[in-house]
Design a protein around this motif. Structure first.
Motif, mmCIF file in Angstrom:
data_model
loop_
_atom_site.group_PDB
_atom_site.id
_atom_site.type_symbol
_atom_site.label_atom_id
_atom_site.label_comp_id
_atom_site.label_asym_id
_atom_site.label_seq_id
_atom_site.Cartn_x
_atom_site.Cartn_y
_atom_site.Cartn_z
ATOM 1 N N GLU A 15 0.816 -1.214 0.000
ATOM 2 C CA GLU A 15 0.000 0.000 0.000
ATOM 3 C C GLU A 15 0.850 1.265 0.000
ATOM 4 O OE1 GLU A 15 -3.581 2.072 2.635
ATOM 5 O OE2 GLU A 15 -2.944 0.020 3.018
ATOM 6 N N ARG A 16 1.914 1.272 0.773
ATOM 7 C CA ARG A 16 2.686 2.507 0.905
ATOM 8 C C ARG A 16 3.615 2.753 -0.275
ATOM 9 N NH1 ARG A 16 6.350 4.553 6.089
ATOM 10 N NH2 ARG A 16 7.399 6.248 4.976
ATOM 11 N N TYR A 17 4.338 1.734 -0.706
ATOM 12 C CA TYR A 17 5.389 1.948 -1.702
ATOM 13 C C TYR A 17 4.953 1.646 -3.135
ATOM 14 C CZ TYR A 17 8.636 2.540 2.170
ATOM 15 O OH TYR A 17 9.274 3.012 3.286
ATOM 16 N N ILE A 18 3.995 0.742 -3.311
ATOM 17 C CA ILE A 18 3.548 0.412 -4.663
ATOM 18 C C ILE A 18 2.302 1.209 -5.034
ATOM 19 C CG2 ILE A 18 2.782 -1.424 -6.196
ATOM 20 C CD1 ILE A 18 5.695 -1.678 -5.414
ATOM 21 N N VAL A 19 1.241 1.054 -4.251
ATOM 22 C CA VAL A 19 -0.023 1.728 -4.567
ATOM 23 C C VAL A 19 0.127 3.247 -4.499
ATOM 24 C CG1 VAL A 19 -2.437 2.018 -3.886
ATOM 25 C CG2 VAL A 19 -1.370 -0.257 -3.782
ATOM 26 N N LYS A 20 0.774 3.755 -3.467
ATOM 27 C CA LYS A 20 0.948 5.201 -3.310
ATOM 28 C C LYS A 20 2.167 5.744 -4.048
ATOM 29 C CE LYS A 20 -1.458 5.517 1.132
ATOM 30 N NZ LYS A 20 -1.362 5.922 2.554
ATOM 31 N N GLY A 21 2.973 4.865 -4.596
ATOM 32 C CA GLY A 21 4.074 5.306 -5.453
ATOM 33 C C GLY A 21 5.321 5.792 -4.755
ATOM 34 N N GLU A 22 5.489 5.525 -3.467
ATOM 35 C CA GLU A 22 6.682 6.017 -2.771
ATOM 36 C C GLU A 22 7.961 5.302 -3.210
ATOM 37 O OE1 GLU A 22 6.782 6.839 1.344
ATOM 38 O OE2 GLU A 22 4.648 7.302 1.480
ATOM 39 N N LEU A 23 7.814 4.168 -3.887
ATOM 40 C CA LEU A 23 9.006 3.486 -4.374
ATOM 41 C C LEU A 23 9.723 4.324 -5.428
ATOM 42 C CD1 LEU A 23 10.610 0.864 -3.978
ATOM 43 C CD2 LEU A 23 9.349 -0.114 -5.894
ATOM 44 N N ASP A 24 8.984 5.182 -6.131
ATOM 45 C CA ASP A 24 9.617 6.077 -7.106
ATOM 46 C C ASP A 24 10.694 6.923 -6.436
ATOM 47 O OD1 ASP A 24 7.767 5.012 -8.784
ATOM 48 O OD2 ASP A 24 6.555 6.824 -8.984
ATOM 49 N N ARG A 25 10.393 7.435 -5.260
ATOM 50 C CA ARG A 25 11.359 8.243 -4.507
ATOM 51 C C ARG A 25 12.563 7.405 -4.093
ATOM 52 N NH1 ARG A 25 11.651 8.103 0.819
ATOM 53 N NH2 ARG A 25 9.515 7.317 1.033
ATOM 54 N N ILE A 26 12.299 6.171 -3.652
ATOM 55 C CA ILE A 26 13.374 5.295 -3.197
ATOM 56 C C ILE A 26 14.361 5.018 -4.326
ATOM 57 C CG2 ILE A 26 13.883 2.961 -2.360
ATOM 58 C CD1 ILE A 26 12.607 4.694 -0.243
ATOM 59 N N ILE B 173 21.422 3.966 -3.312
ATOM 60 C CA ILE B 173 21.536 2.956 -2.265
ATOM 61 C C ILE B 173 20.519 1.869 -2.579
ATOM 62 C CG2 ILE B 173 19.885 4.145 -0.777
ATOM 63 C CD1 ILE B 173 21.511 3.217 1.618
ATOM 64 N N HIS B 174 20.826 0.643 -2.231
ATOM 65 C CA HIS B 174 19.930 -0.463 -2.574
ATOM 66 C C HIS B 174 18.537 -0.194 -2.013
ATOM 67 C CE1 HIS B 174 18.260 -4.555 -2.745
ATOM 68 N NE2 HIS B 174 19.168 -4.774 -3.695
ATOM 69 N N SER B 175 17.531 -0.401 -2.826
ATOM 70 C CA SER B 175 16.159 -0.022 -2.461
ATOM 71 C C SER B 175 15.653 -0.769 -1.236
ATOM 72 C CB SER B 175 15.216 -0.265 -3.644
ATOM 73 O OG SER B 175 15.337 -1.605 -4.118
ATOM 74 N N LEU B 176 15.947 -2.073 -1.119
ATOM 75 C CA LEU B 176 15.477 -2.833 0.043
ATOM 76 C C LEU B 176 16.131 -2.325 1.319
ATOM 77 C CD1 LEU B 176 13.945 -5.134 1.380
ATOM 78 C CD2 LEU B 176 15.822 -6.685 0.749
ATOM 79 N N PHE B 177 17.433 -2.062 1.269
ATOM 80 C CA PHE B 177 18.144 -1.565 2.441
ATOM 81 C C PHE B 177 17.577 -0.217 2.875
ATOM 82 C CE2 PHE B 177 21.801 0.617 4.467
ATOM 83 C CZ PHE B 177 22.035 -0.279 5.503
ATOM 84 N N GLN B 178 17.255 0.623 1.901
ATOM 85 C CA GLN B 178 16.709 1.937 2.234
ATOM 86 C C GLN B 178 15.331 1.833 2.878
ATOM 87 O OE1 GLN B 178 15.779 6.213 0.033
ATOM 88 N NE2 GLN B 178 16.807 4.593 -1.076
ATOM 89 N N ILE B 179 14.502 0.933 2.393
ATOM 90 C CA ILE B 179 13.173 0.749 2.982
ATOM 91 C C ILE B 179 13.301 0.201 4.407
ATOM 92 C CG2 ILE B 179 11.059 -0.641 2.844
ATOM 93 C CD1 ILE B 179 11.251 -0.317 -0.211
ATOM 94 N N ILE B 180 14.239 -0.722 4.617
ATOM 95 C CA ILE B 180 14.475 -1.227 5.967
ATOM 96 C C ILE B 180 14.869 -0.087 6.899
ATOM 97 C CG2 ILE B 180 16.064 -2.627 7.354
ATOM 98 C CD1 ILE B 180 16.076 -4.667 5.075
ATOM 99 N N LEU B 181 15.735 0.813 6.427
ATOM 100 C CA LEU B 181 16.162 1.939 7.248
ATOM 101 C C LEU B 181 15.012 2.889 7.542
ATOM 102 C CD1 LEU B 181 19.640 2.891 5.721
ATOM 103 C CD2 LEU B 181 19.164 1.543 7.767
ATOM 104 N N GLU B 182 14.166 3.108 6.560
ATOM 105 C CA GLU B 182 13.037 4.022 6.752
ATOM 106 C C GLU B 182 12.024 3.478 7.755
ATOM 107 O OE1 GLU B 182 12.595 6.589 2.632
ATOM 108 O OE2 GLU B 182 11.050 5.168 3.207
ATOM 109 N N ARG B 183 11.945 2.156 7.857
ATOM 110 C CA ARG B 183 10.899 1.544 8.684
ATOM 111 C C ARG B 183 11.444 0.957 9.985
ATOM 112 N NH1 ARG B 183 6.290 0.881 6.290
ATOM 113 N NH2 ARG B 183 5.675 1.387 8.423
ATOM 114 N N LEU B 184 12.591 1.448 10.435
ATOM 115 C CA LEU B 184 13.139 0.962 11.704
ATOM 116 C C LEU B 184 12.152 1.162 12.853
ATOM 117 C CD1 LEU B 184 16.823 2.322 11.626
ATOM 118 C CD2 LEU B 184 16.097 -0.046 11.341
ATOM 119 N N GLU B 185 12.088 0.196 13.728
ATOM 120 C CA GLU B 185 11.338 0.315 14.984
ATOM 121 C C GLU B 185 12.205 -0.312 16.074
ATOM 122 O OE1 GLU B 185 7.352 -1.137 14.890
ATOM 123 O OE2 GLU B 185 6.733 0.199 13.263
#
Length: 261
Positions: free
Chosen positions: A86-97, A102-114
């Motif tokens: 929903e966040r990265y595909i449907v809303k298109g935020e993957l375009d920004r990534i 930097i590798h896209s998966l690593f960047q998403i992991i960093l953005e979603r740290l908890e």
């Protein structure tokens, strides 16, 4: 070194952000601890009606549950991709990534740290020590290193499975409820697999190998020699599943065409 530097920078910024709202952080940590306490109480209730569960004692089941909490806490802290579709595909935020070097998966992991999820690891270790004391377990000098190896393997298994599920969104971007269902299936790994029927044991060992997150590595410390082979497969399974998930991710990114109509 570049990726390590990026991780620590993201982690520092994350902690600054979370500490701006300390009450919210404390409530979230308390909520996680309460959820773990409920599961712990469930085990106690079950053993209030029986002394053994297919040959496993109450304290052995508690030890397995405690071990399970540690790799699961690491996974929860670093792999929050449950809403990737929903966040990265449907809303298109993957375009920004994809515009960043930097590798896209690593960047998403960093953005979603908890990182507060790591408190679950503290709880898990405390539960293990409690059960281990009751069982009279003896610890060798090598056990802490084996423990860390098993925890890393379990976290990579969880991460690999859920990254694979996220990859489905590259080919089918419709909203799906498969992520919550998989979280529920993953909980089966906190109990001994031999209490299930043969089909479920095969699924939890070779298809969705959540048994390697809990019972198999924990069995090593419990002295269950019949499970030693499976226990030392834990890091191998972790590397295999996570490597396959990264390959799937790289292929999926090539299929991505943006969120335009």
């Amino acid at each position: 070194m570049f990726y390590a530097s990026m991780f620590f920078q993201y982690a520092a910024q994350y902690m600054k952000t979370r500490l701006q709202y300390r009450a919210d952080l404390l409530v979230e940590i308390f909520s996680d601890l309460l959820s773990q306490a409920v599961n712990f109480i469930f085990i106690l209730v079950v053993f209030g009606h029986t002394s053994l569960l297919n040959g496993w004692t109450r304290d052995e089941i508690i030890f397995i549950y405690g071990f399970f909490l540690v790799p699961y806490a690491v996974f929860s802290a670093f792999f929050n991709i449950w809403d990737f579709n929903e966040r990265y595909i449907v809303k298109g935020e993957l375009d920004r990534i994809l515009t960043r070097p930097i590798h896209s998966l690593f960047q998403i992991i960093l953005e979603r740290l908890e990182l507060e999820g790591l408190f679950g690891a503290v709880t898990g270790i405390a539960v293990m020590l409690y059960a281990g004391h009751n069982l009279g377990l003896q610890w060798s000098w090598a056990d802490p290193f084996i423990f860390l190896l098993f925890v890393a393997g379990g976290a990579l298994i969880y991460g690999g499975v859920f990254v694979m599920l996220a990859c489905i969104s590259f080919w089918a971007d419709a909203r799906t409820s498969i992520m919550p269902m998989m979280y529920n299936i993953g909980n089966y790994g906190r109990y001994p697999v031999d209490i299930y029927n043969k089909a479920i044991r095969i699924v939890l060992t070779w298809i969705l190998p959540f048994a390697f997150v809990g019972v198999y590595p924990a069995a090593f410390f419990l002295g269950r020699e019949e499970w030693y082979g499976y226990a030392f497969l834990t890091p191998v399974m972790g590397v295999i599943f996570f490597a396959v998930s990264v390959l799937m991710w790289n292929q999926g990114v090539k299929q991505y065409r943006g969120a335009g109509n």
